[in-house]
Design a protein around this motif. Structure first.
Motif, PDB file in Angstrom:
ATOM      1  N   LYS A 197       0.832  -1.207   0.000  1.00  0.00           N
ATOM      2  CA  LYS A 197       0.000   0.000   0.000  1.00  0.00           C
ATOM      3  C   LYS A 197       0.862   1.250   0.000  1.00  0.00           C
ATOM      4  CE  LYS A 197      -3.757   2.223   2.586  1.00  0.00           C
ATOM      5  NZ  LYS A 197      -4.642   2.127   3.777  1.00  0.00           N
ATOM      6  N   ALA A 199       3.920   1.435  -1.126  1.00  0.00           N
ATOM      7  CA  ALA A 199       4.564   1.523  -2.436  1.00  0.00           C
ATOM      8  C   ALA A 199       3.604   2.076  -3.487  1.00  0.00           C
ATOM      9  CB  ALA A 199       5.072   0.150  -2.858  1.00  0.00           C
ATOM     10  N   GLU A 200       2.339   1.664  -3.390  1.00  0.00           N
ATOM     11  CA  GLU A 200       1.338   2.167  -4.336  1.00  0.00           C
ATOM     12  C   GLU A 200       1.116   3.664  -4.124  1.00  0.00           C
ATOM     13  OE1 GLU A 200      -1.321   2.190  -7.455  1.00  0.00           O
ATOM     14  OE2 GLU A 200       0.081   0.631  -6.821  1.00  0.00           O
ATOM     15  N   GLN A 201       1.088   4.090  -2.850  1.00  0.00           N
ATOM     16  CA  GLN A 201       0.922   5.516  -2.564  1.00  0.00           C
ATOM     17  C   GLN A 201       2.117   6.308  -3.086  1.00  0.00           C
ATOM     18  OE1 GLN A 201      -1.840   6.867  -1.319  1.00  0.00           O
ATOM     19  NE2 GLN A 201      -0.953   8.911  -1.573  1.00  0.00           N
ATOM     20  N   ALA A 202       3.321   5.725  -2.903  1.00  0.00           N
ATOM     21  CA  ALA A 202       4.519   6.387  -3.422  1.00  0.00           C
ATOM     22  C   ALA A 202       4.481   6.473  -4.944  1.00  0.00           C
ATOM     23  CB  ALA A 202       5.765   5.632  -2.958  1.00  0.00           C
ATOM     24  N   LYS A 203       3.932   5.424  -5.569  1.00  0.00           N
ATOM     25  CA  LYS A 203       3.801   5.424  -7.028  1.00  0.00           C
ATOM     26  C   LYS A 203       2.841   6.516  -7.491  1.00  0.00           C
ATOM     27  CE  LYS A 203       2.533   2.415 -10.899  1.00  0.00           C
ATOM     28  NZ  LYS A 203       2.037   1.056 -11.272  1.00  0.00           N
ATOM     29  N   ILE A 204       1.736   6.681  -6.751  1.00  0.00           N
ATOM     30  CA  ILE A 204       0.766   7.725  -7.092  1.00  0.00           C
ATOM     31  C   ILE A 204       1.409   9.101  -6.964  1.00  0.00           C
ATOM     32  CG2 ILE A 204      -1.388   8.817  -6.367  1.00  0.00           C
ATOM     33  CD1 ILE A 204      -2.386   6.042  -5.553  1.00  0.00           C
ATOM     34  N   GLU A 205       2.180   9.285  -5.886  1.00  0.00           N
ATOM     35  CA  GLU A 205       2.857  10.567  -5.697  1.00  0.00           C
ATOM     36  C   GLU A 205       3.869  10.811  -6.810  1.00  0.00           C
ATOM     37  OE1 GLU A 205       2.153  12.907  -3.543  1.00  0.00           O
ATOM     38  OE2 GLU A 205       0.512  11.694  -2.750  1.00  0.00           O
ATOM     39  N   ALA A 206       4.559   9.739  -7.212  1.00  0.00           N
ATOM     40  CA  ALA A 206       5.527   9.872  -8.310  1.00  0.00           C
ATOM     41  C   ALA A 206       4.822  10.220  -9.611  1.00  0.00           C
ATOM     42  CB  ALA A 206       6.333   8.584  -8.450  1.00  0.00           C
ATOM     43  N   GLN A 207       3.628   9.635  -9.799  1.00  0.00           N
ATOM     44  CA  GLN A 207       2.855   9.941 -11.005  1.00  0.00           C
ATOM     45  C   GLN A 207       2.446  11.409 -11.023  1.00  0.00           C
ATOM     46  OE1 GLN A 207      -0.361   7.133 -10.842  1.00  0.00           O
ATOM     47  NE2 GLN A 207       0.852   5.449 -11.660  1.00  0.00           N
ATOM     48  N   LYS A 208       2.065  11.907  -9.846  1.00  0.00           N
ATOM     49  CA  LYS A 208       1.698  13.321  -9.774  1.00  0.00           C
ATOM     50  C   LYS A 208       2.897  14.198 -10.124  1.00  0.00           C
ATOM     51  CE  LYS A 208      -1.904  12.715  -6.254  1.00  0.00           C
ATOM     52  NZ  LYS A 208      -2.303  13.043  -4.861  1.00  0.00           N
ATOM     53  N   HIS A 285      -0.523   9.300 -17.023  1.00  0.00           N
ATOM     54  CA  HIS A 285      -1.504   8.959 -15.997  1.00  0.00           C
ATOM     55  C   HIS A 285      -2.875   9.513 -16.423  1.00  0.00           C
ATOM     56  CE1 HIS A 285       2.120   7.694 -14.163  1.00  0.00           C
ATOM     57  NE2 HIS A 285       2.567   8.933 -14.027  1.00  0.00           N
TER      58      HIS A 285
END
Length: 322
Positions: A197, A199-208, A285
């Motif tokens: 979870k 890592a997924e949140q970090a991925k979302i932040e990276a996408q932003k 994204h």
């Protein structure tokens, strides 16, 4: 008076010892010699489990499924492996291991721990020896005769205490017994889920950040939000109408409905001098990023009669969509 009693006491003790020796000589069977010992709850020994249960591959998936069952029902099953091993759930069972004279039983403990103490009830007729197999401690067990019943306690530096009943049988025995820890496996799975979870949140932040990165160091106050869109040819819904449009630093950004995939990305056509030209764009994204600052452009999905479009135009007097 006390001196007179001492010979009498010694005589009584000698007579009792002689009686015990005579009784021991008449009991030739080891099982008879241990018949007065307390009997543990060994309704299903390792050999009986081996006969009753269908063997399965003892993989990480098998122990994970068993641990999930324990979390759901509170019951952790014992398992029989295709390799002949019987595996007990640590802390959720009272293992009763069946060994045979002139044969070796191997007790595998949980990995990444070390044995700190071994205690056995009958250290005369049972032979035990600790060892290591890689990162997993093992206990090698061998009874000297059949018909024995005793207990074994193993403690480790991981804080675990293994309480085991040992039974010897001349013909029925299981050579390999192990453990899995359902509670620890559930904790590990929960930690893995939390890590996934995060890592997924970090991925979302990276996408932003990946969306914002092409904007460079542009001042947000200079971003231009003055765009308006309306349905174009063949459009009777707004399922791909941009949620927001803004421009800056040589790019135009279209925030699309959430979940849009590359296959759904609309083509972008620029209106210039009464002609249209295809513009370079990409889906980052949930954003369509257009290279350039078109004043009027069309988003097209589909081809031919199935084509649908949205026409968007820059208007300095408005920042709202139609």
């Amino acid at each position: 008076m006390k001196q007179a009693l001492i010979p009498l006491l010694l005589l009584a003790m000698a007579g009792s010892a002689q009686a015990d020796t005579s009784q021991a000589q008449t009991d030739e069977s080891p099982l008879a010699r241990t018949s007065s010992w307390p009997t543990a709850d060994i309704s299903q020994t390792s050999h009986q489990l081996y006969q009753l249960k269908e063997p399965i591959p003892l993989s990480a998936r098998a122990t994970a499924l068993a641990s999930a069952e324990w979390l759901k029902t509170g019951f952790a099953p014992s398992m029989v492996g295709t390799n002949g091993q019987v595996m007990y759930p640590y802390g959720q069972s009272h293992p009763a291991i069946t060994c045979a004279p002139e044969h070796i039983c191997v007790l595998q403990l949980l990995p990444d721990e070390h044995i700190t103490n071994l205690s056995i009830g009958d250290s005369v007729r049972w032979l035990i020896q600790p060892a290591m197999a890689g990162n997993r401690p093992v206990v090698v067990i061998k009874p000297t005769v059949a018909g024995l019943n005793t207990n074994l306690v193993v403690t480790t530096d991981a804080g675990r205490v293994y309480y085991i009943t040992l039974v010897s049988n001349r013909h029925d025995y299981v050579p390999l017994v192990g453990f899995y820890d359902p509670q620890q496996l559930v904790i590990n799975m929960q930690q893995q889920a939390e890590a996934a979870k995060a890592a997924e949140q970090a991925k979302i932040e990276a996408q932003k950040q990946a969306v914002v990165a092409p904007m460079g160091t542009i001042d947000p106050a200079t971003l231009d939000f003055n765009f308006a869109c309306k349905p174009g040819h063949g459009s009777d819904d707004e399922d791909f109408k941009p949620v927001r449009i803004f421009a800056g630093n040589g790019h135009t950004y279209l925030q699309m409905p959430a979940g849009m995939k590359d296959a759904d990305k609309p083509a972008v056509f620029n209106f210039r001098d009464k002609q249209t030209e295809l513009m370079n764009s990409r889906l980052v994204h949930d954003y369509v990023v257009i290279d350039g600052l078109p004043q009027k452009f069309e988003l097209v999905v589909g081809v031919g009669d199935n084509a649908r479009s949205e026409v968007c135009e820059h208007n300095p007097k408005t920042g709202l969509f139609d």
